[in-house]
Scaffold this motif. Structure first.
Motif, PDB file in Angstrom:
ATOM      1  N   ILE A  43       0.866  -1.173   0.000  1.00  0.00           N
ATOM      2  CA  ILE A  43       0.000   0.000   0.000  1.00  0.00           C
ATOM      3  C   ILE A  43       0.901   1.220   0.000  1.00  0.00           C
ATOM      4  O   ILE A  43       1.945   1.238   0.661  1.00  0.00           O
ATOM      5  N   SER A  44       0.511   2.268  -0.729  1.00  0.00           N
ATOM      6  CA  SER A  44       1.257   3.529  -0.672  1.00  0.00           C
ATOM      7  C   SER A  44       0.270   4.690  -0.679  1.00  0.00           C
ATOM      8  O   SER A  44      -0.918   4.520  -0.972  1.00  0.00           O
ATOM      9  N   CYS A  45       0.771   5.871  -0.341  1.00  0.00           N
ATOM     10  CA  CYS A  45      -0.002   7.117  -0.402  1.00  0.00           C
ATOM     11  C   CYS A  45      -1.270   7.064   0.446  1.00  0.00           C
ATOM     12  O   CYS A  45      -2.294   7.649   0.082  1.00  0.00           O
ATOM     13  N   LEU A  46      -1.227   6.382   1.592  1.00  0.00           N
ATOM     14  CA  LEU A  46      -2.394   6.277   2.463  1.00  0.00           C
ATOM     15  C   LEU A  46      -2.635   7.602   3.180  1.00  0.00           C
ATOM     16  O   LEU A  46      -1.717   8.210   3.708  1.00  0.00           O
ATOM     17  N   ARG A  47      -3.903   8.052   3.149  1.00  0.00           N
ATOM     18  CA  ARG A  47      -4.259   9.271   3.877  1.00  0.00           C
ATOM     19  C   ARG A  47      -5.730   9.215   4.271  1.00  0.00           C
ATOM     20  O   ARG A  47      -6.527   8.495   3.685  1.00  0.00           O
ATOM     21  N   THR A  48      -6.073   9.972   5.298  1.00  0.00           N
ATOM     22  CA  THR A  48      -7.467  10.062   5.738  1.00  0.00           C
ATOM     23  C   THR A  48      -8.044  11.388   5.290  1.00  0.00           C
ATOM     24  O   THR A  48      -7.339  12.240   4.752  1.00  0.00           O
TER      25      THR A  48
END
Length: 127
Positions: A43-48
């Motif tokens: 997984i990459s670029c995870l944001r809320t």
């Protein structure tokens, strides 16, 4: 374990993944509708705080997708201490994110999240 490149189609999205069947008779799966589990390599670029509209869009890299979904459940495990599994749903697809996938981010149930999934695999879970 043997996997096959497969083009798939479901309600929310379609594209390419590695299909890992429960048995060796791969021909039996061709052009059939089956329920599968989703897995990934990274997984990459995870944001809320992402847009609440669920979306899965293919990326240029094979077997990779941009996912926008919602955290439906968080499961806390006793071993190793502090471990957790986060379940993100985007339409009819459910992604299981490990603590390693989350990095420093700790979303809560109900949070909108956005991330890129790489090495998407579909597993035929025959019981």
């Amino acid at each position: 374990m043997i996997g096959y490149p497969a083009h798939f189609r479901c309600t929310m999205f379609h594209g390419w993944a590695r299909f890992v069947p429960a048995d060796e008779n791969v021909q039996a799966y061709l052009d059939n509708e089956i329920d599968v589990e989703i897995a990934h390599e990274s997984i990459s670029c995870l944001r809320t705080g992402a847009d609440r509209q669920h979306q899965i869009v293919p990326l240029a890299e094979a077997f990779s997708y941009h996912v926008r979904g919602e955290v439906k459940m968080i499961s806390h495990h006793s071993e190793p201490m502090g471990n957790r599994t986060t379940y993100v749903v985007a339409g009819d697809a459910a992604f299981t994110l490990s603590l390693a996938d989350l990095g420093n981010l700790r979303p809560s149930e109900g949070d909108a999240v956005e991330f890129d999934v790489h090495g998407l695999s579909l597993w035929d879970e025959s019981i």
